[in-house]
Every structure is written in structure tokens, then in C-alpha cells.
Design a protein around this motif. Structure first.
Motif, PDB file in Angstrom:
ATOM      1  N   TRP A  94       0.674  -1.423  -0.115  1.00 53.93           N
ATOM      2  CA  TRP A  94       0.042   0.046  -0.183  1.00 53.93           C
ATOM      3  C   TRP A  94       1.147   1.261  -0.057  1.00 53.93           C
ATOM      4  O   TRP A  94       2.076   1.123   0.305  1.00 53.93           O
ATOM      5  CB  TRP A  94      -0.890  -0.009   1.121  1.00 53.93           C
ATOM      6  N   ASP A  95       0.231   2.344  -0.528  1.00 57.80           N
ATOM      7  CA  ASP A  95       1.069   3.737  -0.624  1.00 57.80           C
ATOM      8  C   ASP A  95       0.208   4.733   0.142  1.00 57.80           C
ATOM      9  O   ASP A  95      -0.770   5.149  -0.557  1.00 57.80           O
ATOM     10  CB  ASP A  95       1.239   3.823  -2.009  1.00 57.80           C
ATOM     11  N   PHE A  96       0.562   5.013   1.221  1.00 61.57           N
ATOM     12  CA  PHE A  96      -0.127   5.978   2.116  1.00 61.57           C
ATOM     13  C   PHE A  96       0.456   7.322   2.001  1.00 61.57           C
ATOM     14  O   PHE A  96       1.549   7.407   2.815  1.00 61.57           O
ATOM     15  CB  PHE A  96      -0.614   5.632   3.574  1.00 61.57           C
ATOM     16  N   ASP A 100       3.291  15.316  -0.476  1.00 65.03           N
ATOM     17  CA  ASP A 100       3.468  15.215  -1.887  1.00 65.03           C
ATOM     18  C   ASP A 100       4.877  14.143  -2.263  1.00 65.03           C
ATOM     19  O   ASP A 100       4.519  13.469  -2.986  1.00 65.03           O
ATOM     20  CB  ASP A 100       3.261  16.318  -2.637  1.00 65.03           C
ATOM     21  N   SER A 101       5.886  14.288  -1.424  1.00 70.22           N
ATOM     22  CA  SER A 101       6.901  13.687  -1.579  1.00 70.22           C
ATOM     23  C   SER A 101       7.238  12.467  -0.738  1.00 70.22           C
ATOM     24  O   SER A 101       8.005  11.764  -1.138  1.00 70.22           O
ATOM     25  CB  SER A 101       8.239  14.625  -1.455  1.00 70.22           C
ATOM     26  N   PHE A 102       6.471  12.455   0.383  1.00 71.03           N
ATOM     27  CA  PHE A 102       6.793  11.257   1.454  1.00 71.03           C
ATOM     28  C   PHE A 102       5.678  10.237   1.616  1.00 71.03           C
ATOM     29  O   PHE A 102       4.452  10.899   1.567  1.00 71.03           O
ATOM     30  CB  PHE A 102       7.074  11.596   2.753  1.00 71.03           C
ATOM     31  N   SER A 103       5.924   9.118   1.653  1.00 72.86           N
ATOM     32  CA  SER A 103       4.459   8.017   2.119  1.00 72.86           C
ATOM     33  C   SER A 103       5.082   6.923   2.707  1.00 72.86           C
ATOM     34  O   SER A 103       6.520   6.669   2.801  1.00 72.86           O
ATOM     35  CB  SER A 103       4.189   7.637   0.556  1.00 72.86           C
ATOM     36  N   VAL A 148       7.656  -2.637   5.904  1.00 67.55           N
ATOM     37  CA  VAL A 148       7.199  -1.150   5.816  1.00 67.55           C
ATOM     38  C   VAL A 148       8.328  -0.326   5.688  1.00 67.55           C
ATOM     39  O   VAL A 148       9.415  -0.442   5.830  1.00 67.55           O
ATOM     40  CB  VAL A 148       6.715  -0.684   7.290  1.00 67.55           C
ATOM     41  N   GLY A 149       8.164   0.589   4.386  1.00 68.72           N
ATOM     42  CA  GLY A 149       8.811   1.540   4.051  1.00 68.72           C
ATOM     43  C   GLY A 149       8.542   2.850   4.128  1.00 68.72           C
ATOM     44  O   GLY A 149       7.489   3.476   4.244  1.00 68.72           O
ATOM     45  N   GLU A 161      14.099   4.938  -0.491  1.00 68.64           N
ATOM     46  CA  GLU A 161      13.536   4.425   0.421  1.00 68.64           C
ATOM     47  C   GLU A 161      14.297   3.889   1.622  1.00 68.64           C
ATOM     48  O   GLU A 161      15.264   3.304   1.374  1.00 68.64           O
ATOM     49  CB  GLU A 161      12.271   3.618   0.231  1.00 68.64           C
ATOM     50  N   PHE A 162      13.608   3.885   2.970  1.00 69.37           N
ATOM     51  CA  PHE A 162      14.124   3.288   3.801  1.00 69.37           C
ATOM     52  C   PHE A 162      13.083   2.044   4.045  1.00 69.37           C
ATOM     53  O   PHE A 162      12.226   2.401   4.234  1.00 69.37           O
ATOM     54  CB  PHE A 162      14.280   4.023   5.157  1.00 69.37           C
ATOM     55  N   LEU A 163      13.969   0.748   4.250  1.00 73.71           N
ATOM     56  CA  LEU A 163      12.788  -0.507   4.200  1.00 73.71           C
ATOM     57  C   LEU A 163      13.147  -1.201   5.422  1.00 73.71           C
ATOM     58  O   LEU A 163      14.127  -1.622   5.526  1.00 73.71           O
ATOM     59  CB  LEU A 163      12.962  -1.218   3.089  1.00 73.71           C
ATOM     60  N   TYR A 164      12.198  -1.918   6.098  1.00 74.23           N
ATOM     61  CA  TYR A 164      12.430  -2.863   7.271  1.00 74.23           C
ATOM     62  C   TYR A 164      11.400  -4.044   6.525  1.00 74.23           C
ATOM     63  O   TYR A 164      10.228  -3.816   6.250  1.00 74.23           O
ATOM     64  CB  TYR A 164      12.004  -2.324   8.627  1.00 74.23           C
TER      65      TYR A 164
END
Length: 194
Positions: A94-96, A100-103, A148-149, A161-164
Motif C-alpha cells: 500500500w502507498d499512504f 506530496d513527496s513522502f509516503s 514497511v517502507g 526509501e528506507f525499508l524494514y
């Protein structure tokens, strides 16, 4: 990786490349993940070495998933540079948007891996203890992947992106040992034209 798993991952990646050519791929990502780190339960952290190279294709959300906040399907592969656990699979993300630049991008998926499932030595033997000290025992060849990213779109085409991610069978896809594995890292993304 076992032959069946290799064929499945190869088939998934071939499908992904075909889909990219058909214009249904929204985004391609590549990055480096710190493998088998300590997050909450550190008893099994740091048993495996080496960073993982992570590659992922993210597809446009199909219309039939609009009721579920339009998750985007993905196909991914993660290769360990030290010869430890590799994995590949598929899922939904999902993309929340926060701005405008961060999700924030939570995901849920299914992966197969070539790591250890169980200890090949008899319980209580020195060989079993030594093996368990150096290997993750994942309990099942099939695992859930939760992730979660935090994504930053810094140009129209490029983002980072930073991803776990956490891999585990959750006592659903397998039983017995369920040490799981946590990875954390950074990825670069490229967004394709609509």
C-alpha cells in the motif's frame, strides 16, 4: 535454492519482465539490506552474515483491489552476498501519502527461501548445538514477508526509501522452529511513465 523454488522465482521474474514490457509495471527498485539484524528478539540475530541485494518490481493496482485501498502487487528477489539465505516472492504493498513527496508503504507477501528449515543433527548433541549457533532455523520453506517502507520521491522519476522487512512462517505456513529474520536497508526507485 531448490530446483522447484528456482523455477518458481525464475517464472515470477519472467512474468515481471513481460509485464514491464506490457506497461503494467509502475516502479522498479534496487537496494542493499543489512541481513539478520536485531530488532526485538535478538537471540537469533547476527547468525548470518553479509548484506542482501534486493530487487523489486511494483505493478499498477488492479481495479478489483480498489475496495482494499488500492494495494499494488510486487515481485521481489533478495540475494545474500555471503552465500547465506536468499529469498524471492510476491505480495501486495500500500502507498499512504504523508506529503506530496513522502509516503509510508506497508506490505504483506509470501516468499520462498533456500536457508535452513531445521537442524539436521540429533537434539542435545554437540553438532546440533554448533549448527544452531551458526544457522537460522526458519521452520518452513514458505514464509510470510511483512514490510514497511518510508518512501521519498525526490524527482518525478526517482525516489529512495528506507525499508524494514520481517520473514517468518508465523506458525501458519509451518510449525516448530520459527526464528524468523529481520532485514533493514535503503533502496533506490525508478517510476515508469503512465
Amino acid at each position: 535454492m531448490k530446483l522447484g523454488h528456482t523455477l518458481l522465482v525464475s517464472g515470477l521474474m519472467a512474468m515481471a519482465v513481460g509485464s514491464a514490457q506490457a506497461g503494467v509495471v509502475e516502479e522498479a527498485r534496487i537496494g542493499v539490506m543489512d541481513h539478520n539484524i536485531c530488532i526485538a528478539n535478538c537471540k537469533n540475530a547476527d547468525k548470518e552474515d553479509g548484506p542482501n541485494v534486493n530487487a523489486e518490481l511494483v505493478f499498477k493496482s488492479p481495479d478489483f483491489l480498489s475496495w482494499a485501498f488500492e494495494p499494488r502487487p510486487y515481485a521481489m528477489v533478495s540475494i545474500n552476498t555471503a552465500g547465506n539465505t536468499n529469498f524471492g516472492g510476491v505480495g501486495l504493498e500500500w502507498d499512504f501519502h504523508i506529503t506530496d513527496s513522502f509516503s509510508i508503504q506497508p506490505g504483506l507477501g509470501y516468499v520462498i527461501h533456500d536457508g535452513e528449515v531445521s537442524n539436521p543433527y540429533a537434539n542435545g548433541t554437540p553438532e546440533a548445538a554448533a549448527f544452531a549457533e551458526e544457522h537460522l532455523l526458519l521452520g518452513s520453506e514458505d514464509l510470510f514477508r511483512t514490510s514497511v517502507g518510508l518512501h521519498w520521491q525526490f524527482t518525478e522519476k526517482w525516489g529512495g526509501e528506507f525499508l524494514y522487512e520481517h520473514l517468518s512462517h508465523g506458525q501458519i505456513l509451518g510449525n516448530g522452529r520459527n526464528q524468523g529474520v529481520d532485514n533493514i536497508g535503503l533502496r533506490l526507485s525508478y517510476t515508469f511513465d503512465d
